[in-house]
Design a protein around this motif. Structure first.
Motif, PDB file in Angstrom:
ATOM      1  N   PRO A 101       9.017   8.956  -1.633  1.00 46.80           N
ATOM      2  CA  PRO A 101       8.864  10.324  -1.131  1.00 46.80           C
ATOM      3  C   PRO A 101       9.187  10.418   0.371  1.00 46.80           C
ATOM      4  CG  PRO A 101       6.890   9.604  -2.306  1.00 46.80           C
ATOM      5  CD  PRO A 101       7.773   8.416  -2.168  1.00 46.80           C
ATOM      6  N   ASP A 107       0.237   5.702  -3.426  1.00 45.04           N
ATOM      7  CA  ASP A 107       0.447   6.476  -4.640  1.00 45.04           C
ATOM      8  C   ASP A 107       1.193   5.613  -5.643  1.00 45.04           C
ATOM      9  OD1 ASP A 107       0.384   8.627  -6.353  1.00 45.04           O
ATOM     10  OD2 ASP A 107       1.811   9.842  -5.239  1.00 45.04           O
ATOM     11  N   SER A 108       1.287   6.089  -6.873  1.00 37.17           N
ATOM     12  CA  SER A 108       2.087   5.397  -7.876  1.00 37.17           C
ATOM     13  C   SER A 108       3.091   6.377  -8.468  1.00 37.17           C
ATOM     14  CB  SER A 108       1.198   4.818  -8.978  1.00 37.17           C
ATOM     15  OG  SER A 108       0.576   5.850  -9.701  1.00 37.17           O
ATOM     16  N   SER A 109       4.204   5.847  -8.950  1.00 33.43           N
ATOM     17  CA  SER A 109       5.259   6.651  -9.563  1.00 33.43           C
ATOM     18  C   SER A 109       5.838   5.895 -10.737  1.00 33.43           C
ATOM     19  CB  SER A 109       6.398   6.911  -8.568  1.00 33.43           C
ATOM     20  OG  SER A 109       5.989   7.766  -7.544  1.00 33.43           O
ATOM     21  N   ARG A 114      13.634   7.304 -10.851  1.00 35.50           N
ATOM     22  CA  ARG A 114      13.300   6.984  -9.461  1.00 35.50           C
ATOM     23  C   ARG A 114      13.724   5.573  -9.070  1.00 35.50           C
ATOM     24  NH1 ARG A 114       8.715   9.891 -11.218  1.00 35.50           N
ATOM     25  NH2 ARG A 114       8.469  11.825 -10.077  1.00 35.50           N
ATOM     26  N   TYR A 138       6.411   1.261 -13.707  1.00 37.40           N
ATOM     27  CA  TYR A 138       5.929   2.023 -12.555  1.00 37.40           C
ATOM     28  C   TYR A 138       6.081   1.192 -11.287  1.00 37.40           C
ATOM     29  CZ  TYR A 138       1.984  -1.115 -13.012  1.00 37.40           C
ATOM     30  OH  TYR A 138       1.205  -2.243 -13.088  1.00 37.40           O
TER      31      TYR A 138
END
Length: 177
Positions: A101, A107-109, A114, A138
């Motif tokens: 970001p 945070d996790s994504s 991505r 992830y």
């Protein structure tokens, strides 16, 4: 005698706990064979996003940042695997791209949409066999400092022919500040 021994044991345990917390082990799994790999270099590209994975320029201008991790390993031998690129005792080289970001925070994504993995070298193979897109998994931003971002990654990537590679472990990416 008992108190100094207990203090020494407590210090040793604390040291081991801290060392494992910041250990940056990264692993590659291919055809049930898991091997530790080395991070050779990292790049942190600001004001960028991941573009077309099959294009020469995989990073384009956009609202975000991209972490590019170049990894390598020597001596990996996978017997009987359909994808011969890793069946030799050669130096295996690839880059992992992670979309970050614009203002990274803890945070996790999910990896899907991505991230990508690009195998370097092996130019006799078409680009579709050297680019692996996320199938599942992830990444977590564990820590953000002025100079570095620490990631944990756990995911599987596949190319257009269905070959799969997996990465799991921790990565430190230096920021250009």
């Amino acid at each position: 005698m008992l108190i100094p021994t207990a203090v020494l044991l407590a210090v040793a345990l604390l040291n081991a706990a801290c060392a494992s917390r910041y250990r940056l082990d990264l692993y590659l799994t291919l055809a049930e064979s898991r091997q530790s790999i080395s991070v050779e270099s990292t790049q942190y590209v600001m004001d960028a996003v991941i573009g077309d994975p099959y294009d020469d320029d995989k990073v384009v201008v956009g609202p975000g940042n991209v972490a590019v991790v170049t990894i390598g390993t020597r001596g990996m031998r996978v017997e009987g695997h359909q994808w011969s690129a890793l069946g030799f005792d050669e130096y295996f080289h690839c880059q992992i791209y992670l979309q970050v970001p614009p203002w990274p925070k803890l945070d996790s994504s999910v990896l899907i949409d991505r991230s990508l993995v690009h195998i370097l070298g092996r130019y006799e193979l078409p680009i579709e066999e050297r680019v692996f897109l996320p199938h599942e998994g992830y990444y977590i931003i564990d820590s953000v400092t002025d100079r570095s971002i620490f990631f944990t990654i756990d995911g599987a990537f596949t190319n257009k022919t269905g070959d799969q590679i997996e990465f799991d472990g921790r990565i430190k990416v230096n920021r250009n500040r």
